[in-house]
Design an enzyme around this catalytic site. Structure first.
Site, PDB file in Angstrom:
ATOM      1  N   ASP A 223       0.831  -1.200   0.000  1.00  0.00           N
ATOM      2  CA  ASP A 223       0.000   0.000   0.000  1.00  0.00           C
ATOM      3  C   ASP A 223       0.868   1.253   0.000  1.00  0.00           C
ATOM      4  OD1 ASP A 223      -2.705   1.217   0.412  1.00  0.00           O
ATOM      5  OD2 ASP A 223      -1.825   1.862   2.305  1.00  0.00           O
ATOM      6  N   GLU A 265      14.503 -15.300   0.083  1.00  0.00           N
ATOM      7  CA  GLU A 265      14.961 -16.358   0.984  1.00  0.00           C
ATOM      8  C   GLU A 265      14.021 -17.558   0.966  1.00  0.00           C
ATOM      9  OE1 GLU A 265      15.183 -14.758   4.895  1.00  0.00           O
ATOM     10  OE2 GLU A 265      16.631 -13.191   4.365  1.00  0.00           O
TER      11      GLU A 265
END
Length: 557
Positions: A223, A265
């Protein structure tokens, strides 16, 4: 935690399988409070979404985007987050979220969620601690606390205005009871902005990302992504607009490089899409290989029913994103915009990035509703025939119009009060969905339950149940276009070549490696036009004698 999504049943080539899933995915935005109510309180919830996942799977999309469901005072419909790692009781529990995630993955649907890094709620523990700690504290350094102007600091630090209207500054009372410093908020006073110059903020959001990634979330919608960094010299501006540095030196790109490292990751090609209304070249800078994955194309949203504007949005966005190796992300509707049936029917374009001006809001008469629906059908064909990713907002597949006659007393958007009623806000595109039956609540909630925003009686003709049995419905069209997109590589990737000049008819040749050549025709005029020779794969209106009716679109192979 949730397992990875089951593989899609649609066949894809080896070269396509090597491409990350998000590059050409279709995402379906669910506004949780307006999707389905499982417990009869008139408010949608996570269990309601889970119960309706078969509708999403049958539509043929690839992923969900869930608007905020976090604990929140709900001043701005959950975008004022009090706890980023939990579920508000009004929506359910973390167990309910895990069940939703697992059920979506079982259906081959990815799940992405909103991340709100620009600001939090004034009830967030960090902000409450900052107010209690006083001037110069480490707690206040996580936000923008500034002494005011004037002899006793009684004036705000500058003239910047909130997106929702009124000043962007609110003064606090110090722990000793005296009038104190001012804090900055781009949106409502209950939404204080974080200071992203403080490394503690980044560390906290890296923790938040890992919390949800560990649970199995596939990605995030970020956002207000380009507004994190402010010019903290706090200069006055001519119109009260905030000074938000956009260049590389602003530091915002380092934030997203850090986010990307966290996502990388994890297995499964986790991703993020950013919300920014910046120009094409600025947007593209966020999509470099070590930053974010996708960015909403708001130029396309704002183009309206206008051939030259649509063509320019397509061309320039593709060129800008191609320069950094990123796909373009097409969208016409979301929880912040007037629904496209109404925009196209009333021939208006969006004003600003978030809140349409009330002066442009017009209730559709029967003729305008038919026109808006016809145009929205054509735009659905175009939207889902362009290369890259696309987003569909819940209710868009039903052809829902904006509800512009909501009583003033039910409106909840903070823009209403802060603008003094000049703006009616965004509630009209957030009315609960109609699922079945002939009267409200239309299966959204148990019979006789009052929904959090009232549904129009006229929506009896637009329910999922009614459209399921109508082969000419908007729902049937969206399913057909999405099925064609999944079957035809040229509808979701490859090149765009314009076959015809002219403001009233757009003709695009679409071609991808290993697929057939397709032609997309969008007739923006009111008169029929000739279709190219070939098989009509999908059309927004009935084609007859090789002609495409006015205000319609078709894909031809």
């Amino acid at each position: 935690m949730s397992s990875a999504p089951a593989s899609s049943s649609s066949a894809r080539s080896t070269s396509e399988e090597a491409s990350p899933w998000w590059r050409d995915a279709v995402f379906y935005q669910v506004y949780p409070r307006s999707y389905a109510d499982s417990d009869g309180d008139g408010m949608g919830d996570l269990r309601g979404i889970t119960e309706r996942l078969d509708h999403v799977a049958a539509l043929g999309v690839d992923a969900l985007w869930l608007s905020p469901f976090y604990p929140s005072p709900q001043v701005d419909a959950g975008y004022d987050v009090a706890d980023y790692c939990d579920v508000d009781p009004m929506f359910g529990t973390l167990d309910d979220f895990d069940a939703l995630l697992a059920a979506a993955h079982e259906r081959g649907l990815r799940v992405t969620i909103d991340l709100v890094p620009n600001h939090c709620s004034d009830q967030h523990p960090w902000f409450r601690a900052a107010v209690a700690a006083g001037r110069g504290s480490a707690e206040r350094a996580r936000f923008h606390f500034v002494d005011g102007r004037g002899e006793n600091g009684e004036l705000p630090p500058n003239n910047w205005q909130s997106v929702f209207g009124g000043p962007s500054w609110t003064r606090v009372t110090e722990p000793d009871g005296t009038p104190g410093q001012w804090y900055y908020h781009l949106f409502a006073a209950e939404q204080p902005d974080f200071d992203w110059g403080n490394p503690e903020v980044l560390a906290e959001f890296e923790r938040i990302l890992r919390f949800w990634l560990d649970r199995g979330v596939d990605g995030f919608r970020i956002d207000v992504s380009d507004a994190l960094i402010k010019d903290t010299s706090w200069p006055d501006t001519e119109d009260g607009s905030p000074v938000i540095p956009k260049g590389e030196s602003s530091g915002v790109h380092e934030v997203y490089r850090a986010f990307r490292r966290v996502m990388d990751e994890y297995p499964g090609e986790r991703m993020a899409v950013i919300e920014t209304g910046a120009p094409d070249d600025v947007v593209a800078a966020f999509l470099r290989p070590d930053e974010m994955h996708l960015a909403f194309n708001f130029r396309f949203v704002k183009a309206g029913w206008d051939g030259p504007s649509l063509r320019a949005a397509v061309d320039e966005s593709i060129v800008a994103n191609a320069a950094v190796g990123a796909p373009t992300t097409w969208v016409t509707d979301n929880h912040d915009t007037t629904r496209s049936v109404t925009r196209y029917g009333a021939d208006v374009k969006l004003v600003g990035d978030y809140v349409p001006d009330v002066a442009q809001a017009r209730s559709l008469d029967a003729e305008a509703f038919v026109r808006g629906t016809r145009r929205a059908r054509a735009m659905a064909v175009l939207l889902l025939s362009l290369p890259g990713a696309a987003y569909v907002y819940a209710g868009q597949e039903l052809g829902l119009p904006e509800v512009e006659d909501l009583p003033l007393e039910v409106l909840q958007d903070p823009a209403v009060a802060r603008s003094g009623g000049r703006v009616r806000g965004r509630d009209g595109c957030r009315v609960p969905l109609p699922w079945s039956g002939v009267r409200p609540p239309f299966g959204f909630a148990p019979d006789d339950v009052a929904t959090w925003l009232p549904q129009p009686e006229a929506w009896a003709d637009l329910t999922v149940e009614r459209q399921e049995s109508d082969r000419s419905s908007m729902l049937a069209l969206c399913r057909a276009v999405l099925a064609a997109r999944r079957a035809e590589p040229a509808m979701r990737g490859g090149t765009v070549v314009w076959e015809q000049e002219g403001p009233d008819v757009l003709v695009l040749r679409r071609q991808a490696d290993g697929g057939s050549t397709l032609t997309v025709v969008v007739n923006l005029s009111e008169e029929p036009v000739a279709l190219p020779a070939g098989e009509v794969l999908v059309a927004s209106s009935t084609t007859d004698g090789g002609l495409l009716p006015g205000e319609s679109a078709a894909v031809v192979r």
